[in-house]
Design an enzyme around this catalytic site. Structure first.
Site, PDB file in Angstrom:
ATOM      1  N   TYR A  25       0.926  -1.302   0.125  1.00 43.12           N
ATOM      2  CA  TYR A  25      -0.078  -0.037  -0.148  1.00 43.12           C
ATOM      3  C   TYR A  25       0.823   1.174  -0.019  1.00 43.12           C
ATOM      4  O   TYR A  25       0.572   2.116  -0.517  1.00 43.12           O
ATOM      5  CB  TYR A  25      -0.977   0.056   1.183  1.00 43.12           C
ATOM      6  CG  TYR A  25      -1.685   1.063   1.525  1.00 43.12           C
ATOM      7  CD1 TYR A  25      -2.557   1.943   0.547  1.00 43.12           C
ATOM      8  CD2 TYR A  25      -1.215   2.052   2.310  1.00 43.12           C
ATOM      9  CE1 TYR A  25      -3.280   3.067   0.653  1.00 43.12           C
ATOM     10  CE2 TYR A  25      -1.902   3.353   2.524  1.00 43.12           C
ATOM     11  CZ  TYR A  25      -3.024   3.705   1.797  1.00 43.12           C
ATOM     12  OH  TYR A  25      -3.332   5.072   2.156  1.00 43.12           O
ATOM     13  N   SER A 107      -3.278  13.180   7.803  1.00 41.06           N
ATOM     14  CA  SER A 107      -4.402  12.918   6.902  1.00 41.06           C
ATOM     15  C   SER A 107      -5.509  12.717   7.276  1.00 41.06           C
ATOM     16  O   SER A 107      -6.050  12.385   8.407  1.00 41.06           O
ATOM     17  CB  SER A 107      -3.804  11.521   6.022  1.00 41.06           C
ATOM     18  OG  SER A 107      -4.907  11.182   5.331  1.00 41.06           O
ATOM     19  N   GLN A 128      -4.742  17.870   6.774  1.00 42.15           N
ATOM     20  CA  GLN A 128      -4.865  17.639   5.371  1.00 42.15           C
ATOM     21  C   GLN A 128      -6.434  17.089   5.123  1.00 42.15           C
ATOM     22  O   GLN A 128      -6.615  16.346   5.869  1.00 42.15           O
ATOM     23  CB  GLN A 128      -4.013  16.439   4.876  1.00 42.15           C
ATOM     24  CG  GLN A 128      -4.305  16.137   3.216  1.00 42.15           C
ATOM     25  CD  GLN A 128      -5.331  15.072   3.005  1.00 42.15           C
ATOM     26  OE1 GLN A 128      -5.183  14.009   4.007  1.00 42.15           O
ATOM     27  NE2 GLN A 128      -6.073  15.092   2.179  1.00 42.15           N
ATOM     28  N   TYR A 130      -9.530  16.182   2.340  1.00 42.72           N
ATOM     29  CA  TYR A 130     -10.002  15.796   1.522  1.00 42.72           C
ATOM     30  C   TYR A 130     -11.450  16.158   1.181  1.00 42.72           C
ATOM     31  O   TYR A 130     -12.178  15.947   2.287  1.00 42.72           O
ATOM     32  CB  TYR A 130     -10.251  14.346   1.002  1.00 42.72           C
ATOM     33  CG  TYR A 130      -8.923  13.419   0.812  1.00 42.72           C
ATOM     34  CD1 TYR A 130      -8.170  13.828  -0.376  1.00 42.72           C
ATOM     35  CD2 TYR A 130      -8.238  12.516   1.585  1.00 42.72           C
ATOM     36  CE1 TYR A 130      -7.158  13.289  -0.711  1.00 42.72           C
ATOM     37  CE2 TYR A 130      -7.124  11.832   0.999  1.00 42.72           C
ATOM     38  CZ  TYR A 130      -6.620  12.293   0.034  1.00 42.72           C
ATOM     39  OH  TYR A 130      -5.250  11.545  -0.214  1.00 42.72           O
ATOM     40  N   THR A 156      -6.109  18.865  -0.448  1.00 45.78           N
ATOM     41  CA  THR A 156      -5.499  17.993  -1.503  1.00 45.78           C
ATOM     42  C   THR A 156      -6.403  18.049  -2.481  1.00 45.78           C
ATOM     43  O   THR A 156      -7.609  17.756  -2.529  1.00 45.78           O
ATOM     44  CB  THR A 156      -5.047  16.856  -1.173  1.00 45.78           C
ATOM     45  OG1 THR A 156      -4.257  16.648   0.142  1.00 45.78           O
ATOM     46  CG2 THR A 156      -4.821  15.637  -2.119  1.00 45.78           C
ATOM     47  N   ARG A 165      -4.572   1.428  -8.028  1.00 39.42           N
ATOM     48  CA  ARG A 165      -3.401   0.928  -7.530  1.00 39.42           C
ATOM     49  C   ARG A 165      -3.433  -0.911  -7.563  1.00 39.42           C
ATOM     50  O   ARG A 165      -3.950  -1.325  -6.793  1.00 39.42           O
ATOM     51  CB  ARG A 165      -2.659   1.257  -6.118  1.00 39.42           C
ATOM     52  CG  ARG A 165      -2.357   2.781  -6.385  1.00 39.42           C
ATOM     53  CD  ARG A 165      -1.801   3.260  -5.211  1.00 39.42           C
ATOM     54  NE  ARG A 165      -2.830   3.164  -3.928  1.00 39.42           N
ATOM     55  CZ  ARG A 165      -3.661   4.133  -3.316  1.00 39.42           C
ATOM     56  NH1 ARG A 165      -3.519   5.303  -4.110  1.00 39.42           N
ATOM     57  NH2 ARG A 165      -4.399   4.199  -2.534  1.00 39.42           N
ATOM     58  N   LYS A 252      -2.415  21.078  -2.018  1.00 39.14           N
ATOM     59  CA  LYS A 252      -1.403  20.134  -2.647  1.00 39.14           C
ATOM     60  C   LYS A 252      -1.902  19.317  -3.654  1.00 39.14           C
ATOM     61  O   LYS A 252      -3.050  18.970  -3.740  1.00 39.14           O
ATOM     62  CB  LYS A 252      -1.324  19.358  -1.448  1.00 39.14           C
ATOM     63  CG  LYS A 252      -0.458  17.982  -1.398  1.00 39.14           C
ATOM     64  CD  LYS A 252      -0.280  17.183  -0.247  1.00 39.14           C
ATOM     65  CE  LYS A 252       0.551  15.892  -0.298  1.00 39.14           C
ATOM     66  NZ  LYS A 252      -0.097  14.920  -0.936  1.00 39.14           N
ATOM     67  N   HIS A 276       1.051  13.259  -5.887  1.00 39.47           N
ATOM     68  CA  HIS A 276       0.557  12.174  -4.863  1.00 39.47           C
ATOM     69  C   HIS A 276       1.528  11.046  -5.042  1.00 39.47           C
ATOM     70  O   HIS A 276       1.108   9.990  -4.706  1.00 39.47           O
ATOM     71  CB  HIS A 276      -0.924  11.959  -5.315  1.00 39.47           C
ATOM     72  CG  HIS A 276      -1.848  11.634  -4.245  1.00 39.47           C
ATOM     73  ND1 HIS A 276      -2.719  12.745  -3.709  1.00 39.47           N
ATOM     74  CD2 HIS A 276      -1.943  10.772  -3.211  1.00 39.47           C
ATOM     75  CE1 HIS A 276      -3.312  11.967  -2.750  1.00 39.47           C
ATOM     76  NE2 HIS A 276      -2.794  11.038  -2.273  1.00 39.47           N
ATOM     77  N   ARG A 279       0.652   8.256  -7.391  1.00 40.15           N
ATOM     78  CA  ARG A 279      -0.252   7.385  -6.868  1.00 40.15           C
ATOM     79  C   ARG A 279      -1.574   7.879  -7.614  1.00 40.15           C
ATOM     80  O   ARG A 279      -2.803   7.019  -7.576  1.00 40.15           O
ATOM     81  CB  ARG A 279      -0.543   7.365  -5.632  1.00 40.15           C
ATOM     82  CG  ARG A 279       0.487   6.897  -4.874  1.00 40.15           C
ATOM     83  CD  ARG A 279       0.465   7.200  -3.107  1.00 40.15           C
ATOM     84  NE  ARG A 279      -0.509   6.210  -2.478  1.00 40.15           N
ATOM     85  CZ  ARG A 279      -0.043   5.045  -1.836  1.00 40.15           C
ATOM     86  NH1 ARG A 279       1.078   4.425  -2.350  1.00 40.15           N
ATOM     87  NH2 ARG A 279      -1.005   4.427  -1.145  1.00 40.15           N
TER      88      ARG A 279
END
Ligand code: FMN
Length: 379
Positions: A25, A107, A128, A130, A156, A165, A252, A276, A279
């Protein structure tokens, strides 16, 4: 920890201590991982300019980041699920950063909640964000970050949809991990890790659990998260966030000159040149290849931060030479955390600081402010 002489040593130790699903991960990039590889390859291509006989006896890696003193131009980047790499990982990493005199960013997708971290450390940290479809939840999160006295909000902007991924799908990566025989065997061989997780405060997304009824059920929670990333996100939302957060705002995930120009006009204090960590958009350029043009375009309007592939003090020097004021680092400190908890993160920061200090001496530079394009060798 003293025998850990470089970030690669911490990485090797990390592989032996953390179950494979979480190592993957951390290490994975999206799709064919072209951008992940480009971040490192393009950094390595930049050669530093060796200078001699410059009297560098009196030199320092100290600087300021958004007006606050910092021991070196480095910030620990937001990394989701840090508390699954090591029990209470967010608190341990934040403590190490604060002891070393640099900022830590928590995060949205952390295991420890904002309140857990605030209760476990001495000083303010960065949060951070989202932006998710449920704007009421975002409003509440911002209020929680304010109540915890977070000193900057990192918004972000490069994850309104999620880059795939492959390794995560193959591993059945979820929180907690899917019960697969392979995962169970792997975890059984990492007893210290398992004990740390069991002793930790939480084993799910701390900032989200409890927000809705039933949200403590991990399956419900994971489904909610997957549905909540908002593809309709636009510059208008940045204005909205600014209206809710009166403190320092950092954007970001900027990788384009035009976006950087727009971002600099929003009143944000800083932008982070980031993809990122390779990613998200695979096939996108490396961050270091975009940095000079972005730094030129925004001038002194905002602080330019850099991330993607930082594994040494030499890398920090490369980024500063090409226009960054400071760097964020993700994987390098996660290796330290998995390898040795708080001491491992402290060691990762110390390694990078020492390498930066030596690189400054050998390029004839005494202060961080002096690092500019003259530090790069003509090729
Ligand atoms: C395992 C992992 C999880 C991440 N989670 C987040 C996150 O929750 N929020 C975010 O803004 N960036 C996240 N990132 C991106 C990092 O903040 C940072 O941009 C990236 O790690 C920089 O590249 P580096 O790992 O090569 O230093 C994550 C990166 C990794 C490796």
């Amino acid at each position: 920890m003293k025998t850990m002489t470089c970030i690669e040593d911490l990485r090797q130790a990390y592989y032996g201590k953390v179950p494979r699903a979480f190592v993957d991960y951390c290490e994975a990039g999206s799709y064919a991982e072209e951008t992940l590889r480009a971040n490192r390859a393009d950094l390595e291509r930049i050669k530093l300019r060796q200078r001699i006989l410059h009297d560098v006896a009196d030199r320092s890696t100290k600087t300021t980041i958004l007006g606050e003193p910092a021991a070196l131009p480095l910030i620990l980047a937001p990394v989701g699920l840090t508390g699954m790499q090591r029990g209470d990982g967010e608190i341990l990493a934040c403590r190490a950063a604060q002891a070393a005199g640099i900022p830590y960013t928590l995060s949205t997708m952390s295991i420890c909640s904002i309140e857990d971290v605030a209760g476990g450390v001495d000083k303010p940290f960065w949060f951070q964000l989202y932006v998710m479809k449920d704007r009421g939840y975002i409003r509440a999160l911002i209020e929680r970050a304010k109540a915890a006295k977070c000193s900057a909000l990192v918004l972000t902007v490069d994850l309104q949809v999620i880059g795939q991924r492959h390794r995560d799908i193959k591993n059945g990566m979820s929180v907690p991990p899917e019960i697969r025989i392979r995962n169970l065997i792997d975890m059984a061989t990492k007893p210290a890790w398992a004990l740390g997780i069991l002793r930790g405060k939480r084993r799910t997304f701390g900032n989200i659990a409890g927000h809705y009824p039933g949200m403590n059920d991990v399956t419900v929670l994971s489904k909610w998260i997957a549905e909540q990333f908002d593809a309709s996100l636009s510059w208008k939302d940045v204005e909205w966030i600014k209206s809710l957060w009166s403190g320092k705002l950092i954007l970001k995930g900027i990788l384009d000159v035009e976006d950087a120009r727009i971002g600099a006009k929003t009143g944000a204090a800083a932008i982070v040149v980031s993809n990122h960590g390779g990613r998200q958009l695979d096939g996108a350029p490396s961050t270091i290849s975009m940095l000079p043009a972005i730094a030129d375009a925004v001038g002194a309007d905002v602080e330019v931060m850099f991330d993607g592939g930082i594994r040494s003090g030499q890398d920090v020097m490369r980024a500063l030479a090409l226009g960054a004021r400071c760097c964020m680092s993700g994987r390098a400190y996660i290796y330290g955390l998995g390898a040795g908890g708080q001491a491992g993160v402290a060691r990762a920061i110390e390694i990078i600081r020492n390498e930066l200090d030596t690189s400054m001496a050998l390029t004839g530079i005494r202060s961080v402010a002096e690092i500019d394009r003259r530090a790069v060798a003509a090729m």
